[in-house]
Design a protein around this motif. Structure first.
Motif, PDB file in Angstrom:
ATOM      1  N   VAL A  41       0.813  -1.201  -0.034  1.00  0.00           N
ATOM      2  CA  VAL A  41       0.048  -0.055   0.042  1.00  0.00           C
ATOM      3  C   VAL A  41       0.809   1.189   0.002  1.00  0.00           C
ATOM      4  CG1 VAL A  41      -1.619   1.226   1.404  1.00  0.00           C
ATOM      5  CG2 VAL A  41      -1.949  -1.043   1.159  1.00  0.00           C
ATOM      6  N   PHE A  42       1.826   1.231   0.788  1.00  0.00           N
ATOM      7  CA  PHE A  42       2.943   2.401   0.770  1.00  0.00           C
ATOM      8  C   PHE A  42       3.411   2.706  -0.641  1.00  0.00           C
ATOM      9  CE2 PHE A  42       6.419   4.609   3.176  1.00  0.00           C
ATOM     10  CZ  PHE A  42       5.518   5.944   3.568  1.00  0.00           C
ATOM     11  N   HIS A  43       3.670   1.575  -1.206  1.00  0.00           N
ATOM     12  CA  HIS A  43       4.332   1.740  -2.585  1.00  0.00           C
ATOM     13  C   HIS A  43       3.651   2.430  -3.433  1.00  0.00           C
ATOM     14  CE1 HIS A  43       7.674  -1.006  -1.413  1.00  0.00           C
ATOM     15  NE2 HIS A  43       8.145  -0.841  -2.746  1.00  0.00           N
ATOM     16  N   PHE A  44       2.362   2.529  -3.178  1.00  0.00           N
ATOM     17  CA  PHE A  44       1.316   2.975  -4.259  1.00  0.00           C
ATOM     18  C   PHE A  44       1.118   4.596  -3.662  1.00  0.00           C
ATOM     19  CE2 PHE A  44       0.740  -1.242  -5.448  1.00  0.00           C
ATOM     20  CZ  PHE A  44       0.448  -0.847  -7.033  1.00  0.00           C
ATOM     21  N   ILE A  45       1.136   4.851  -2.308  1.00  0.00           N
ATOM     22  CA  ILE A  45       0.853   5.989  -1.790  1.00  0.00           C
ATOM     23  C   ILE A  45       2.063   6.953  -1.929  1.00  0.00           C
ATOM     24  CG2 ILE A  45       0.328   7.188   0.177  1.00  0.00           C
ATOM     25  CD1 ILE A  45      -1.340   4.891   1.436  1.00  0.00           C
ATOM     26  N   GLU A  46       3.272   6.314  -1.543  1.00  0.00           N
ATOM     27  CA  GLU A  46       4.622   7.373  -1.639  1.00  0.00           C
ATOM     28  C   GLU A  46       5.412   6.722  -2.797  1.00  0.00           C
ATOM     29  OE1 GLU A  46       5.128   9.683  -0.122  1.00  0.00           O
ATOM     30  OE2 GLU A  46       3.393   9.704   1.275  1.00  0.00           O
ATOM     31  N   ALA A  47       4.939   6.497  -3.927  1.00  0.00           N
ATOM     32  CA  ALA A  47       5.485   5.853  -5.060  1.00  0.00           C
ATOM     33  C   ALA A  47       6.772   6.851  -5.586  1.00  0.00           C
ATOM     34  CB  ALA A  47       4.445   5.670  -6.276  1.00  0.00           C
ATOM     35  N   ASP A  48       6.507   8.247  -5.629  1.00  0.00           N
ATOM     36  CA  ASP A  48       7.482   9.022  -6.014  1.00  0.00           C
ATOM     37  C   ASP A  48       8.782   9.074  -5.069  1.00  0.00           C
ATOM     38  OD1 ASP A  48       6.167   9.960  -8.351  1.00  0.00           O
ATOM     39  OD2 ASP A  48       5.303  11.514  -7.114  1.00  0.00           O
ATOM     40  N   GLY A  49       8.313   8.813  -3.513  1.00  0.00           N
ATOM     41  CA  GLY A  49       9.470   8.737  -2.638  1.00  0.00           C
ATOM     42  C   GLY A  49      10.115   7.412  -2.924  1.00  0.00           C
ATOM     43  N   PHE A  50       9.744   6.536  -3.195  1.00  0.00           N
ATOM     44  CA  PHE A  50      10.157   4.996  -3.572  1.00  0.00           C
ATOM     45  C   PHE A  50      11.164   5.160  -4.624  1.00  0.00           C
ATOM     46  CE2 PHE A  50       7.269   3.171  -0.306  1.00  0.00           C
ATOM     47  CZ  PHE A  50       8.178   2.608   0.535  1.00  0.00           C
ATOM     48  N   ALA A  51      10.643   5.812  -5.720  1.00  0.00           N
ATOM     49  CA  ALA A  51      11.221   5.818  -7.150  1.00  0.00           C
ATOM     50  C   ALA A  51      12.596   6.964  -6.630  1.00  0.00           C
ATOM     51  CB  ALA A  51      10.417   6.690  -7.956  1.00  0.00           C
ATOM     52  N   GLN A  52      12.494   7.647  -5.849  1.00  0.00           N
ATOM     53  CA  GLN A  52      13.720   8.455  -5.535  1.00  0.00           C
ATOM     54  C   GLN A  52      14.908   7.824  -5.047  1.00  0.00           C
ATOM     55  OE1 GLN A  52      12.816  11.867  -3.198  1.00  0.00           O
ATOM     56  NE2 GLN A  52      11.433  12.816  -4.616  1.00  0.00           N
ATOM     57  N   MET A  53      14.722   6.673  -4.501  1.00  0.00           N
ATOM     58  CA  MET A  53      15.388   5.817  -3.600  1.00  0.00           C
ATOM     59  C   MET A  53      16.364   4.878  -5.117  1.00  0.00           C
ATOM     60  SD  MET A  53      13.615   4.383  -0.612  1.00  0.00           S
ATOM     61  CE  MET A  53      14.821   3.103  -0.187  1.00  0.00           C
ATOM     62  N   LEU A  54      15.649   4.838  -6.314  1.00  0.00           N
ATOM     63  CA  LEU A  54      16.532   4.127  -7.259  1.00  0.00           C
ATOM     64  C   LEU A  54      17.437   5.186  -8.067  1.00  0.00           C
ATOM     65  CD1 LEU A  54      13.673   2.065  -8.654  1.00  0.00           C
ATOM     66  CD2 LEU A  54      15.330   1.353  -7.198  1.00  0.00           C
ATOM     67  N   PRO A  55      18.768   4.971  -8.366  1.00  0.00           N
ATOM     68  CA  PRO A  55      19.532   6.032  -9.216  1.00  0.00           C
ATOM     69  C   PRO A  55      18.915   6.434 -10.200  1.00  0.00           C
ATOM     70  CG  PRO A  55      20.762   3.923  -8.332  1.00  0.00           C
ATOM     71  CD  PRO A  55      19.221   3.663  -8.185  1.00  0.00           C
ATOM     72  N   ASP A  56      19.336   7.517 -10.870  1.00  0.00           N
ATOM     73  CA  ASP A  56      18.483   7.891 -12.175  1.00  0.00           C
ATOM     74  C   ASP A  56      18.778   7.123 -13.321  1.00  0.00           C
ATOM     75  OD1 ASP A  56      17.783  10.328 -10.920  1.00  0.00           O
ATOM     76  OD2 ASP A  56      19.649  11.575 -11.129  1.00  0.00           O
ATOM     77  N   PHE A  57      19.726   6.408 -13.471  1.00  0.00           N
ATOM     78  CA  PHE A  57      20.232   5.627 -14.630  1.00  0.00           C
ATOM     79  C   PHE A  57      19.219   4.412 -14.628  1.00  0.00           C
ATOM     80  CE2 PHE A  57      23.015   3.928 -11.450  1.00  0.00           C
ATOM     81  CZ  PHE A  57      22.875   2.298 -11.381  1.00  0.00           C
ATOM     82  N   VAL A  58      18.428   4.017 -13.574  1.00  0.00           N
ATOM     83  CA  VAL A  58      17.568   3.024 -13.840  1.00  0.00           C
ATOM     84  C   VAL A  58      16.323   3.720 -14.377  1.00  0.00           C
ATOM     85  CG1 VAL A  58      15.998   1.607 -12.259  1.00  0.00           C
ATOM     86  CG2 VAL A  58      18.214   2.216 -11.527  1.00  0.00           C
ATOM     87  N   PRO A  59      16.045   2.919 -15.560  1.00  0.00           N
ATOM     88  CA  PRO A  59      14.847   3.243 -16.499  1.00  0.00           C
ATOM     89  C   PRO A  59      13.383   3.030 -15.698  1.00  0.00           C
ATOM     90  CG  PRO A  59      15.721   1.453 -17.245  1.00  0.00           C
ATOM     91  CD  PRO A  59      16.646   1.753 -16.169  1.00  0.00           C
ATOM     92  N   LEU A  60      12.361   3.352 -16.030  1.00  0.00           N
ATOM     93  CA  LEU A  60      11.168   3.099 -15.625  1.00  0.00           C
ATOM     94  C   LEU A  60      10.882   3.062 -14.316  1.00  0.00           C
ATOM     95  CD1 LEU A  60      10.657   0.512 -18.247  1.00  0.00           C
ATOM     96  CD2 LEU A  60       9.680   2.610 -18.433  1.00  0.00           C
TER      97      LEU A  60
END
Length: 150
Positions: A41-60
């Motif tokens: 549930v938290f992955h959907f509510i805070e998706a942008d925050g989780f996405a920031q935890m991935l380096p910029d070179f990671v696509p999608l």
């Protein structure tokens, strides 16, 4: 503990020990499953925050977060099914190993925990300690009645 021919013998286990261990593992599995469902549930509510935890070179990055959220829900449910719990425990442990670099990246780059505007750097590093504990937890509770977690 009992004595046989002058030697002390310690009883390693009894039926009561197995029952307590079985109950503890069942409760631990339910709690872990709930934790994983909440993480979904938290992955959907805070998706942008989780996405920031991935380096910029990671696509999608955002789709990856949504897929991992769905995976966490599915794995959490499968952990509760006796016929799949051992394999699921192993898959969850592997999943936790695979996402660990994102937590390291967040600590190195001082990326706040999803849902928080800021997170003290020390907390980001302390968070890393919990990943091995989660791995131990899921392996222990997914291994039937008192059997070893390996």
């Amino acid at each position: 503990m009992e004595t046989r021919q002058g030697r002390m013998v310690i009883a390693i286990s009894s039926q009561g020990d197995f029952a307590r261990t079985r109950t503890a593992k069942r409760v631990a599995r339910i709690l872990f499953s709930f934790f994983f469902a909440a993480a979904c549930v938290f992955h959907f509510i805070e998706a942008d925050g989780f996405a920031q935890m991935l380096p910029d070179f990671v696509p999608l990055r955002l789709p990856i977060i949504y897929v991992t959220g769905v995976m966490e829900l599915a794995l959490g449910v499968l952990l509760l099914i006796p016929g799949t719990m051992k394999l699921t425990g192993t898959l969850i442990a592997l999943y936790l190993v695979l996402v660990f670099p994102a937590n390291i990246y967040a600590a190195v780059k001082h990326i706040p925990a999803p849902g928080f505007g800021s997170t003290p750097p020390a907390a980001l590093w302390i968070r890393l300690i919990f990943q091995p504990l989660l791995i131990w937890w899921v392996l222990w509770c997914s291994r039937g009645r008192g059997t070893p977690a390996y």
